[in-house]
Scaffold this motif. Structure first.
Motif, PDB file in Angstrom:
ATOM      1  N   GLY A  10     -13.087 -15.542 -19.830  1.00  0.00           N
ATOM      2  CA  GLY A  10     -12.385 -15.232 -21.063  1.00  0.00           C
ATOM      3  C   GLY A  10     -13.159 -14.274 -21.937  1.00  0.00           C
ATOM      4  O   GLY A  10     -14.122 -13.639 -21.497  1.00  0.00           O
ATOM      5  N   LEU A  11     -12.741 -14.192 -23.188  1.00  0.00           N
ATOM      6  CA  LEU A  11     -13.358 -13.302 -24.171  1.00  0.00           C
ATOM      7  C   LEU A  11     -14.339 -14.094 -25.024  1.00  0.00           C
ATOM      8  O   LEU A  11     -13.981 -15.157 -25.557  1.00  0.00           O
ATOM      9  CB  LEU A  11     -12.276 -12.683 -25.047  1.00  0.00           C
ATOM     10  N   GLN A  13     -17.658 -13.621 -27.992  1.00  0.00           N
ATOM     11  CA  GLN A  13     -18.383 -12.726 -28.881  1.00  0.00           C
ATOM     12  C   GLN A  13     -19.844 -12.627 -28.459  1.00  0.00           C
ATOM     13  O   GLN A  13     -20.393 -13.576 -27.882  1.00  0.00           O
ATOM     14  CB  GLN A  13     -18.295 -13.229 -30.317  1.00  0.00           C
ATOM     15  N   THR A  90     -20.414  -8.318 -19.509  1.00  0.00           N
ATOM     16  CA  THR A  90     -19.004  -8.151 -19.189  1.00  0.00           C
ATOM     17  C   THR A  90     -18.837  -7.742 -17.732  1.00  0.00           C
ATOM     18  O   THR A  90     -19.428  -6.762 -17.280  1.00  0.00           O
ATOM     19  CB  THR A  90     -18.365  -7.083 -20.101  1.00  0.00           C
ATOM     20  N   GLN A 117     -12.526 -12.960 -15.021  1.00  0.00           N
ATOM     21  CA  GLN A 117     -13.022 -11.934 -15.937  1.00  0.00           C
ATOM     22  C   GLN A 117     -13.755 -12.571 -17.110  1.00  0.00           C
ATOM     23  O   GLN A 117     -13.253 -13.505 -17.743  1.00  0.00           O
ATOM     24  CB  GLN A 117     -11.854 -11.090 -16.470  1.00  0.00           C
ATOM     25  N   THR A 119     -15.439 -11.168 -20.643  1.00  0.00           N
ATOM     26  CA  THR A 119     -15.572 -10.020 -21.530  1.00  0.00           C
ATOM     27  C   THR A 119     -16.344 -10.448 -22.767  1.00  0.00           C
ATOM     28  O   THR A 119     -15.960 -11.410 -23.444  1.00  0.00           O
ATOM     29  CB  THR A 119     -14.200  -9.472 -21.944  1.00  0.00           C
ATOM     30  N   VAL A 120     -17.439  -9.739 -23.038  1.00  0.00           N
ATOM     31  CA  VAL A 120     -18.265 -10.034 -24.201  1.00  0.00           C
ATOM     32  C   VAL A 120     -18.085  -8.884 -25.182  1.00  0.00           C
ATOM     33  O   VAL A 120     -18.543  -7.769 -24.949  1.00  0.00           O
ATOM     34  CB  VAL A 120     -19.744 -10.196 -23.816  1.00  0.00           C
ATOM     35  N   SER A 121     -17.424  -9.186 -26.268  1.00  0.00           N
ATOM     36  CA  SER A 121     -17.090  -8.136 -27.225  1.00  0.00           C
ATOM     37  C   SER A 121     -16.777  -8.757 -28.576  1.00  0.00           C
ATOM     38  O   SER A 121     -16.271  -9.878 -28.660  1.00  0.00           O
ATOM     39  CB  SER A 121     -15.874  -7.339 -26.736  1.00  0.00           C
ATOM     40  N   SER A 122     -17.076  -8.000 -29.627  1.00  0.00           N
ATOM     41  CA  SER A 122     -16.734  -8.455 -30.972  1.00  0.00           C
ATOM     42  C   SER A 122     -15.374  -7.904 -31.386  1.00  0.00           C
ATOM     43  O   SER A 122     -14.900  -8.187 -32.495  1.00  0.00           O
ATOM     44  CB  SER A 122     -17.810  -8.020 -31.965  1.00  0.00           C
TER      45      SER A 122
END
Length: 122
Positions: A10-11, A13, A90, A117, A119-122
């Motif tokens: 998942g996504l 931070q 990611t 998947q 995803t490492v994102s702010s």
């Protein structure tokens, strides 16, 4: 034949944590080790971590110190707890099962899950 099913992507931070799980079914008696690899866009698949049935672990250099891998032999499941995640983490994470000591040392061997998947994102 061994089937591997991953869950938990998942996504997240930057600085967060994530737990991935993988369950094996089928001819699980032949499994000697289970673990995870990952592949980012445009990059080669790389080792994240492997846990052997004998209790040993092999951890990839890029994630060392930021994760814990655990396996439950009777259930043939393997979990990956990742902490302090960075954008460069990611990738698609693939569960992998190995059937010999040779395969444990070779990244392109064994059985593979479909991938999940992260995803490492702010």
């Amino acid at each position: 034949q061994v089937q591997l099913v991953e869950s938990g992507g998942g996504l997240v931070q930057p600085g967060g944590s994530l737990r991935l799980s993988c369950a094996a079914s089928g001819s699980i008696f032949s499994i000697r080790a289970m673990g995870w690899y990952r592949q980012a866009p445009g990059k080669q698949r790389e080792l994240v971590a492997i846990a052997t049935n004998g209790g040993g672990t092999i951890v990839g250099e890029s994630v060392r110190g930021r994760l814990t891998i655990s396996s439950d032999n009777p259930k043939n499941t393997v979990a990956l707890q990742m902490n302090s995640l960075k954008p460069e983490d990611t990738a698609v994470y693939y569960c992998n099962a190995k059937y010999s000591d040779y395969e444990v040392q070779n990244p392109r061997t064994g059985s593979w899950g479909q991938g999940t998947q992260v995803t490492v994102s702010s």
